[in-house]
Write a protein that holds these residues in place. Structure first.
Motif, mmCIF file in Angstrom:
data_model
loop_
_atom_site.group_PDB
_atom_site.id
_atom_site.type_symbol
_atom_site.label_atom_id
_atom_site.label_comp_id
_atom_site.label_asym_id
_atom_site.label_seq_id
_atom_site.Cartn_x
_atom_site.Cartn_y
_atom_site.Cartn_z
ATOM 1 N N CYS A 30 -8.007 3.398 -10.669
ATOM 2 C CA CYS A 30 -6.750 3.193 -11.069
ATOM 3 C C CYS A 30 -5.936 4.151 -11.781
ATOM 4 N N VAL A 65 -0.149 -0.669 -4.657
ATOM 5 C CA VAL A 65 0.872 -0.627 -5.908
ATOM 6 C C VAL A 65 0.771 -2.163 -6.081
ATOM 7 N N TYR A 66 0.170 -2.269 -7.405
ATOM 8 C CA TYR A 66 0.303 -3.486 -8.175
ATOM 9 C C TYR A 66 0.799 -3.743 -9.473
ATOM 10 N N CYS A 114 -7.083 1.028 -6.602
ATOM 11 C CA CYS A 114 -7.979 1.054 -5.314
ATOM 12 C C CYS A 114 -9.485 0.593 -5.546
ATOM 13 N N ASP A 168 -1.042 2.093 -9.759
ATOM 14 C CA ASP A 168 -1.651 1.749 -8.661
ATOM 15 C C ASP A 168 -3.174 1.415 -8.591
ATOM 16 N N ARG A 218 -4.805 3.131 -1.645
ATOM 17 C CA ARG A 218 -4.209 2.584 -2.965
ATOM 18 C C ARG A 218 -3.146 1.465 -2.650
ATOM 19 N N SER A 248 0.924 -1.219 0.106
ATOM 20 C CA SER A 248 0.055 -0.003 -0.053
ATOM 21 C C SER A 248 0.943 1.125 0.028
ATOM 22 N N THR A 249 0.347 2.344 -0.687
ATOM 23 C CA THR A 249 1.118 3.359 -0.696
ATOM 24 C C THR A 249 0.796 4.220 0.423
#
Length: 122
Positions: free
Chosen positions: A42, A16-17, A38, A36, A14, A3-4
């Protein structure tokens, strides 16, 4: 994936994927990368600067495995060169379940996820 952390007042956490996804609209398809993600949208990166119609609805397809994918209908919220922010306009129940699971795994905190879900409902 993580997560950021930021100090702003975002309602959605959000994650990070990093993964390649397909974005489509009518007969066009673009390969792009998730920056990122959520529950509400995105941020995507494209090879070239984005010059497509910001008023169109786009379909994002994120394949998590052979059998599992997330599909979302998106609208453009902002464009900075080849980075484009999208807002989720519609997502089916199977896709939101998979996205919820992905966010929960990356947040590592079910309380934060519940807060995101409440914000999504509001």
């Amino acid at each position: 994936m993580h997560s950021t952390e930021n100090n702003d007042s975002r309602h959605f956490h959000r994650i990070v994927y990093t993964a390649e996804v397909l974005l489509s609209c009518k007969e066009k398809t673009w390969h792009c990368e998730i920056i990122d993600l959520c529950l509400k949208g995105c941020l995507l990166r494209f090879e070239l600067p984005w010059e497509e119609d910001p008023k169109e609805l786009y379909t994002l397809t994120l394949r998590l495995s052979e059998q599992v994918q997330i599909k979302m209908e998106l609208s453009v919220t902002h464009v900075v060169g080849s980075k484009v922010g999208f807002k989720c306009e519609h997502i089916d129940i199977d896709s939101i379940s998979e996205l919820r699971r992905l966010v929960e795994l990356n947040l590592g905190n079910s309380t934060l996820l519940e807060r995101d879900l409440l914000a999504l409902i509001e």
